[in-house]
Design an enzyme around this catalytic site. Structure first.
Site, PDB file in Angstrom:
ATOM      1  N   LYS A 279      51.658  55.195  92.790  1.00 58.10           N
ATOM      2  CA  LYS A 279      52.517  55.856  93.788  1.00 58.10           C
ATOM      3  C   LYS A 279      52.434  55.099  95.113  1.00 58.10           C
ATOM      4  O   LYS A 279      53.439  54.887  95.792  1.00 58.10           O
ATOM      5  CB  LYS A 279      52.086  57.317  93.997  1.00 58.10           C
ATOM      6  CG  LYS A 279      52.348  58.206  92.789  1.00 58.10           C
ATOM      7  CD  LYS A 279      53.651  58.948  92.914  1.00 58.10           C
ATOM      8  CE  LYS A 279      54.239  59.507  91.631  1.00 58.10           C
ATOM      9  NZ  LYS A 279      53.388  60.273  90.760  1.00 58.10           N
TER      10      LYS A 279
ATOM     11  N   LYS B 282      61.890  58.966  85.926  1.00 54.65           N
ATOM     12  CA  LYS B 282      62.801  59.641  86.858  1.00 54.65           C
ATOM     13  C   LYS B 282      62.739  58.973  88.219  1.00 54.65           C
ATOM     14  O   LYS B 282      63.720  58.900  88.937  1.00 54.65           O
ATOM     15  CB  LYS B 282      62.370  61.102  87.043  1.00 54.65           C
ATOM     16  CG  LYS B 282      62.427  61.941  85.823  1.00 54.65           C
ATOM     17  CD  LYS B 282      61.924  63.351  86.163  1.00 54.65           C
ATOM     18  CE  LYS B 282      61.274  64.023  84.975  1.00 54.65           C
ATOM     19  NZ  LYS B 282      59.805  64.095  85.075  1.00 54.65           N
TER      20      LYS B 282
ATOM     21  N   LYS C 100      58.954  50.811  82.631  1.00 56.53           N
ATOM     22  CA  LYS C 100      58.832  52.142  82.027  1.00 56.53           C
ATOM     23  C   LYS C 100      59.989  53.031  82.498  1.00 56.53           C
ATOM     24  O   LYS C 100      60.278  53.066  83.701  1.00 56.53           O
ATOM     25  CB  LYS C 100      57.502  52.775  82.469  1.00 56.53           C
ATOM     26  CG  LYS C 100      57.355  54.243  82.125  1.00 56.53           C
ATOM     27  CD  LYS C 100      56.198  54.879  82.897  1.00 56.53           C
ATOM     28  CE  LYS C 100      56.040  56.340  82.654  1.00 56.53           C
ATOM     29  NZ  LYS C 100      56.659  57.375  83.230  1.00 56.53           N
TER      30      LYS C 100
HETATM   31  P1  ADP Z   1      58.673  60.454  84.814  1.00 58.46           P
HETATM   32  O1  ADP Z   1      57.896  59.169  84.849  1.00 58.46           O
HETATM   33  O2  ADP Z   1      60.070  60.240  84.423  1.00 58.46           O
HETATM   34  O3  ADP Z   1      58.532  61.250  86.108  1.00 58.46           O
HETATM   35  P2  ADP Z   1      56.831  62.350  83.761  1.00 58.46           P
HETATM   36  O4  ADP Z   1      55.697  61.644  84.429  1.00 58.46           O
HETATM   37  O5  ADP Z   1      57.264  63.675  84.291  1.00 58.46           O
HETATM   38  O6  ADP Z   1      58.055  61.346  83.682  1.00 58.46           O
HETATM   39  O7  ADP Z   1      56.471  62.483  82.223  1.00 58.46           O
HETATM   40  C1  ADP Z   1      56.703  63.618  81.401  1.00 58.46           C
HETATM   41  C2  ADP Z   1      56.235  63.304  79.997  1.00 58.46           C
HETATM   42  O8  ADP Z   1      57.104  62.330  79.406  1.00 58.46           O
HETATM   43  C3  ADP Z   1      54.820  62.701  79.938  1.00 58.46           C
HETATM   44  O9  ADP Z   1      54.155  63.184  78.788  1.00 58.46           O
HETATM   45  C4  ADP Z   1      55.062  61.243  79.840  1.00 58.46           C
HETATM   46  O10 ADP Z   1      54.019  60.555  79.221  1.00 58.46           O
HETATM   47  C5  ADP Z   1      56.355  61.186  79.028  1.00 58.46           C
HETATM   48  N1  ADP Z   1      57.124  60.007  79.411  1.00 58.46           N
HETATM   49  C6  ADP Z   1      57.731  59.793  80.596  1.00 58.46           C
HETATM   50  N2  ADP Z   1      58.347  58.609  80.639  1.00 58.46           N
HETATM   51  C7  ADP Z   1      58.101  58.036  79.431  1.00 58.46           C
HETATM   52  C8  ADP Z   1      58.448  56.786  78.855  1.00 58.46           C
HETATM   53  N3  ADP Z   1      59.176  55.901  79.508  1.00 58.46           N
HETATM   54  N4  ADP Z   1      58.021  56.515  77.615  1.00 58.46           N
HETATM   55  C9  ADP Z   1      57.277  57.422  76.929  1.00 58.46           C
HETATM   56  N5  ADP Z   1      56.914  58.615  77.413  1.00 58.46           N
HETATM   57  C10 ADP Z   1      57.307  58.937  78.651  1.00 58.46           C
END
Ligand code: ADP
Ligand code: TRP
Length: 321
Positions: free
Chosen positions: A110, A192, A189
């Site tokens: 972050k 959001k 990756k």
């Molecule tokens: P973001 O990075 O979009 O904010 P979150 O951190 O809220 O996503 O992740 C929510 C769930 O989705 C977690 O269990 C996370 O490991 C999974 N996740 C998020 N992005 C990915 C990705 N690119 N590939 C696989 N799993 C993901």
């Protein structure tokens, strides 16, 4: 067995969230005691606009319900509706070393993305530990990026149990090693917060725009291509079985493949894959009060479990007198 996981309402949910976490969560409701919740308190660490957070929370609930979560077969609630999450966080703070939190990748990440660090971001893993330990969860299905958070949770639980005697179940991370981190349209990756996501529920035009803007290398039609480093392939593979995948791989290894054609196919595949869920979502979106009732009833149900653990913790640490 108790299976538990949460998702942040920090923006529209995308196909990385779906394949990385939501799909397996929804499957778990068949044969386990499933705890699934929307972590709006965690989202406060990055979302500072009230109406946006409130709207995203409802959107995330609609997504889960549309994608097949059945609230009568599981615990489904919003984290901020159960005050025991924050109460346990404070207790756990006192059993969490600064060094443990300073080593957190997500905190460092972050900062690297120029998000001003505050105590909420720093303490994020402690709130997550409270989420998990409050429900005495055995298994926590998450994407690879959450592995360290689970290790921190296990460390905190271990430290607490060592000091006060057996209190918390030590949870296991349920990480599917076959499922590599899903790439976004730019190859990082999918997230959001990186502006590189393909959301689950887009209009057809928006979906087309997103898929057509997946970044590829500049190899020409008649050159052989490398599926394993291709962002289109990294997403396409989620939607096809082993045979479909080998066919696609062969096409990459044969001259004549046009990236624009594979993108068009992918767009249609994604559109069709989510079509039945889209219909259900549109129906639910017409009835926001029903969705709120589901969430409020879910919080009451979750609280029966959370309150039991909190009672045990209160008596162990001396808050009951
Ligand atoms: P973001 O990075 O979009 O904010 P979150 O951190 O809220 O996503 O992740 C929510 C769930 O989705 C977690 O269990 C996370 O490991 C999974 N996740 C998020 N992005 C990915 C990705 N690119 N590939 C696989 N799993 C993901
Ligand atoms: N940190 C998780 C994420 O960003 C979300 C989360 C909060 C979570 N509390 C949790 C996941 C408890 C699993 C269990 O994805």
């Amino acid at each position: 067995m108790r299976v538990l996981s949460g998702i942040q309402p920090s923006g529209s949910l995308h196909i990385g969230n779906f394949f990385g976490m939501m799909k397996s969560m929804i499957n778990w409701q068949q044969d386990s005691e499933l705890f699934c919740f929307i972590v709006n308190l965690h989202a406060l660490t990055t979302v500072t606009d009230g109406p946006t957070l409130a709207r995203n929370t409802m959107e995330a609930a609609l997504d889960f319900l549309a994608l097949g979560l059945e609230p009568e077969r599981c615990y489904f609630w919003v984290q901020g509706d159960v005050p025991e999450h924050t109460e346990l966080t404070w207790v756990l703070n006192n059993h969490t070393s600064m060094g443990l939190l300073e080593r957190s990748h997500s905190f460092k990440d972050k900062i690297q993305h120029n998000i001003t660090p505050h105590n909420g971001l720093f303490a994020y893993p402690v709130l997550m530990a409270a989420d998990i330990l409050l429900y005495q969860a055995n298994l926590v299905p998450v994407g690879k990026d959450q592995k360290q958070h689970l290790e921190i949770t296990r460390d905190i639980a271990g430290a607490f149990n060592y000091h006060y005697g057996p209190t918390f179940t030590i949870p296991e991370a349920g990480i599917d090693d076959n499922l590599a981190t899903i790439p976004g349209i730019d190859g990082q990756k999918m997230s959001k917060s990186y502006g590189n996501a393909i959301d689950i529920f887009l209009s057809k035009d928006d979906l087309k725009r997103r898929v057509m803007s997946i970044v590829t290398d500049t190899r020409g039609v008649n050159e052989l291509k490398d599926p394993d480093s291709c962002n289109i392939f990294g997403i396409y593979r989620l939607f096809v079985d082993q045979d479909g995948l080998s066919l696609l791989r062969d096409r990459y290894l044969t001259p004549g493949l046009k990236y624009s054609e594979v993108k068009k196919e992918l767009m249609e595949i994604i559109w069709d894959y989510f079509a039945p869920f889209r219909e259900k979502r549109e129906m639910l979106a017409q009835r926001p009060d029903t969705v709120k009732d589901i969430l409020k009833a879910g919080a009451v149900k979750a609280r029966t479990v959370a309150a039991q653990t909190m009672e045990l913790v209160r008596s162990k640490v001396g808050l009951n007198y």
